[in-house]
Design a protein around this motif. Structure first.
Motif, short mmCIF file in Angstrom:
data_model
loop_
_atom_site.label_atom_id
_atom_site.label_comp_id
_atom_site.label_asym_id
_atom_site.label_seq_id
_atom_site.Cartn_x
_atom_site.Cartn_y
_atom_site.Cartn_z
N TYR A 271 -130.05 29.89 6.49
CA TYR A 271 -130.12 28.75 7.26
C TYR A 271 -130.67 29.21 8.64
O TYR A 271 -131.42 28.32 9.11
CB TYR A 271 -128.45 28.42 7.85
N GLU A 272 -130.34 30.41 9.09
CA GLU A 272 -131.03 30.73 10.43
C GLU A 272 -132.54 31.19 10.11
O GLU A 272 -133.46 30.83 11.22
CB GLU A 272 -130.59 32.19 10.89
N ARG A 273 -133.00 31.32 8.96
CA ARG A 273 -134.29 31.97 8.86
C ARG A 273 -135.34 30.97 8.09
O ARG A 273 -136.43 30.90 8.60
CB ARG A 273 -134.47 33.09 7.80
N PHE A 274 -135.06 30.19 7.25
CA PHE A 274 -135.74 29.13 6.63
C PHE A 274 -135.44 27.79 6.82
O PHE A 274 -134.50 27.01 7.03
CB PHE A 274 -135.48 29.41 5.11
N SER A 275 -136.47 26.99 6.62
CA SER A 275 -136.54 25.53 6.83
C SER A 275 -135.83 24.83 5.45
O SER A 275 -135.62 23.78 5.37
CB SER A 275 -137.78 24.47 7.24
N VAL A 276 -135.83 25.75 4.51
CA VAL A 276 -135.74 25.37 2.95
C VAL A 276 -134.09 25.43 3.02
O VAL A 276 -133.78 26.65 3.23
CB VAL A 276 -136.26 26.29 2.00
N GLY A 277 -133.65 24.45 2.37
CA GLY A 277 -131.99 24.25 1.96
C GLY A 277 -131.05 24.22 3.23
O GLY A 277 -130.07 24.40 3.15
N ARG A 321 -135.81 22.17 -7.22
CA ARG A 321 -136.45 21.57 -5.94
C ARG A 321 -136.77 22.81 -5.07
O ARG A 321 -137.51 23.01 -4.31
CB ARG A 321 -135.76 20.54 -5.35
N LEU A 322 -135.50 23.57 -5.19
CA LEU A 322 -135.48 24.55 -3.60
C LEU A 322 -136.44 25.86 -4.17
O LEU A 322 -137.00 26.25 -3.31
CB LEU A 322 -134.26 25.10 -3.55
N PHE A 326 -139.75 27.09 -1.97
CA PHE A 326 -139.73 28.50 -1.59
C PHE A 326 -141.28 28.81 -2.08
O PHE A 326 -141.92 29.50 -1.52
CB PHE A 326 -138.79 29.41 -2.29
N ASP A 327 -141.72 28.33 -3.14
CA ASP A 327 -143.13 28.62 -3.66
C ASP A 327 -144.19 28.29 -2.72
O ASP A 327 -145.05 28.78 -2.55
CB ASP A 327 -143.34 28.00 -5.03
N LYS A 328 -143.80 26.99 -1.98
CA LYS A 328 -144.69 26.71 -0.96
C LYS A 328 -144.45 27.05 0.55
O LYS A 328 -145.01 26.42 1.55
CB LYS A 328 -144.84 24.96 -1.03
N LEU A 329 -143.49 27.91 0.69
CA LEU A 329 -143.10 28.64 1.98
C LEU A 329 -144.32 29.08 2.57
O LEU A 329 -145.07 29.73 2.26
CB LEU A 329 -142.01 29.36 1.63
#
Length: 545
Positions: A271-277, A321-322, A326-329
């Motif tokens: 949560y702190e690091r990624f916009s994903v999820g 979907r996640l 992450f593949d498009k991060l």
């Protein structure tokens, strides 16, 4: 239709491990992998005021859990199996890092301190000799606990590998008699600590019991005087157990495989690091209600996620979907410095708990971490030998000594980060690892964000949240402007309320989208780039890297 002519799949650093890794099985062998299981507790245990002098900082992990407003399971800790499984797929046991398209990342001792507030100083949580009669001894010590008779008689302990969760639940604080003696209070605290150690901090693969190596630690804390509570390096133990759990899980493909270690740490770290999820929650700064009278009673970074309305609801089965997201991060989707002075001040205006930074001198240590019978070095070389308990203690004695000197084995940073060095690193990194689990199309359709999005799985959802906050700013400003135009004067308190509402709405915009990726640090002359395409121009899409 002919199959696309994809480039060959790069191997991991260890070709033997590659054939069993989840990313290989999912992409190369096309196996339909499922979400992993996580062992989260289904109940909330309250802290008894008679424990306060002994339960220590570990209790901060559970004191902020939310209650379900709609009559659901009260205080349950929700873990996102989809997000955690997508992370497991990217874990490389050779490097102890998650391999992302834009580089490697991993939870560190700093994350453990800032998110969970666990101590790093103290003896390692090392191996203990547990005698064969541990179950008889456990039942004998708890037999005289003064429980309220309304809860019925005690049940016998089942024959399992460690203290049973169902058996421990008989000694929760609210079951004690009102005039319970000191021994009963201590035993109740011991049961609480075993539950917290085994179901919050260091999960194992046995769903019905706690690792019995934790028994001596819980007993020693429960029986100590308030000013003589022994200290252990719980933070390093949690991180070592989590690394071990990720290494094991990355090569598990069976249905209902379990992720061990501390899934809570992984989820909050993501949560702190990624916009994903990342869930969309109330992102207002911590108010006075989150602060106690002492420095260590302030919130940690985790309080935002486990103590705020909405954070515990965002659990969906969106594993594929996640994986795709992450593949498009790209670099814009990653927060590499979530604990900067400016960002901490925005979240906690009165400051974080002193527990978050008390062990900052150990954040860059090179000393191997240890939990129980495993050190992080043992994890790295993937060995686990079954020794008799006493022999095992002798074998691990050097690792215990290494941690005692952790403060003397600290890395000294060799200079500031530069974009040039980062690009050179990516040029070396990307051809040498599997940066993507699946192939991502060069012509991705834009995500159609809606006001119903509650699950910020990518920047488009974050932008939708920012737009809603912008509309709120416009509504507030318009209503305030109409009053003077109509000849209505505003009092000082109304002016303050108007500016507070506007400021809070703008802060929601910053947190929902802007400042996490593009904010300019205070006092900096550096111009931060604006939002770019899903794949930055300097790192062109080359299919599977």
């Amino acid at each position: 239709m002919a199959a696309p002519n994809y480039p060959p799949t790069p191997e991991l650093l260890d070709p033997n491990l590659d054939s069993e890794h989840r990313s290989f099985l999912r992409f190369v062998e096309r196996r339909p992998l499922q979400e992993m299981r996580t062992r989260a507790p289904g109940e909330m245990l309250y802290l008894d005021e008679r424990w306060y002098g002994r339960c220590g900082s570990s209790a901060r992990l559970v004191e902020g859990w939310p209650n379900e407003p709609d009559g659901g399971a009260k205080g349950r800790l929700w873990l996102d199996r989809s997000l955690l499984t997508a992370l497991v797929d990217r874990w490389h046991a050779e490097t102890h890092t998650f391999h992302m398209p834009c580089g490697e990342m991993s939870p560190t001792l700093q994350d453990v301190s800032m998110i969970l507030g666990l101590p790093l100083t103290g003896d390692p949580v090392g191996p203990r000799v547990i005698t064969d009669d541990w179950m008889d001894d456990l039942q004998e010590r708890f037999a005289l606990v003064d429980r309220d008779p309304v809860h019925g008689p005690l049940t016998a302990h089942p024959h399992v590998a460690g203290p049973s969760k169902s058996w421990l639940m008989q000694f929760r604080a609210e079951y004690l008699a009102d005039d319970a003696d000191d021994n009963s209070v201590s035993r109740s605290l011991e049961a609480f600590l075993l539950w917290m150690f085994g179901y919050i901090m260091i999960n194992n693969s046995h769903g019905n019991c706690v690792d019995r190596v934790l028994m001596p630690y819980a007993r020693a804390i429960a029986e100590a005087e308030d000013d003589e509570v022994p200290t252990w390096s719980w933070g390093s133990a949690v991180l070592a157990a989590t690394y071990r759990g990720l290494c094991d899980a990355s090569c598990k493909s069976e249905p209902h495989s379990t992720l061990t270690g501390c899934p809570l740490l992984l989820q909050l770290w993501a949560y702190e690091r990624f916009s994903v999820g990342r869930p969309m929650v109330d992102l207002e700064p911590y108010d006075d209600g989150f602060y106690g009278d002492e420095d260590d009673e302030r919130p940690t970074m985790a309080t935002l996620w486990i103590g705020r309305k909405g954070a515990h609801k965002q659990v969906r089965r969106v594993y594929p979907r996640l994986v795709d997201n992450f593949d498009k991060l790209c670099a814009q989707d990653v927060m590499r410095e979530p604990y900067s002075t400016e960002l901490v001040a925005m979240r906690a205006p009165l400051g974080l708990s002193s527990l978050c930074t008390r062990d900052a001198h150990l954040w860059l240590t090179m000393a191997p971490m240890m939990y129980g019978g495993q050190s992080d070095e043992a994890v790295r070389i993937q060995t686990a030998v079954a020794y008799p308990s006493c022999t095992w203690l002798v074998k691990l004695a050097p690792w215990i000594g290494y941690w005692a000197d952790a403060g003397e084995q600290v890395v000294v940073p060799d200079g500031p980060h530069t974009d040039e060095s980062f690009r050179a690193y990516l040029a070396w990194y990307q051809p040498r690892t599997r940066c993507r689990i699946t192939y991502a199309s060069d012509n991705q359709e834009a995500h159609q964000a809606s006001t119903g999005d509650l699950y910020a799985s990518h920047r488009d959802e974050a932008l939708a949240g920012a737009m809603r906050a912008c509309r709120l700013v416009d509504t507030h400003a318009s209503s305030y402007l109409l009053r003077p135009e109509a000849g209505d004067t505003m009092s000082d308190s109304e002016h303050r309320e108007a500016w507070n509402n506007t400021r809070n709405s703008v802060r929601q915009v910053l947190r929902a989208y802007g400042d996490e990726f593009f904010a300019e640090p205070i006092g900096s002359s550096h111009t931060t780039p604006t939002a770019g395409p899903s794949q930055p121009e300097q790192y062109p899409d080359q299919g599977l890297k």
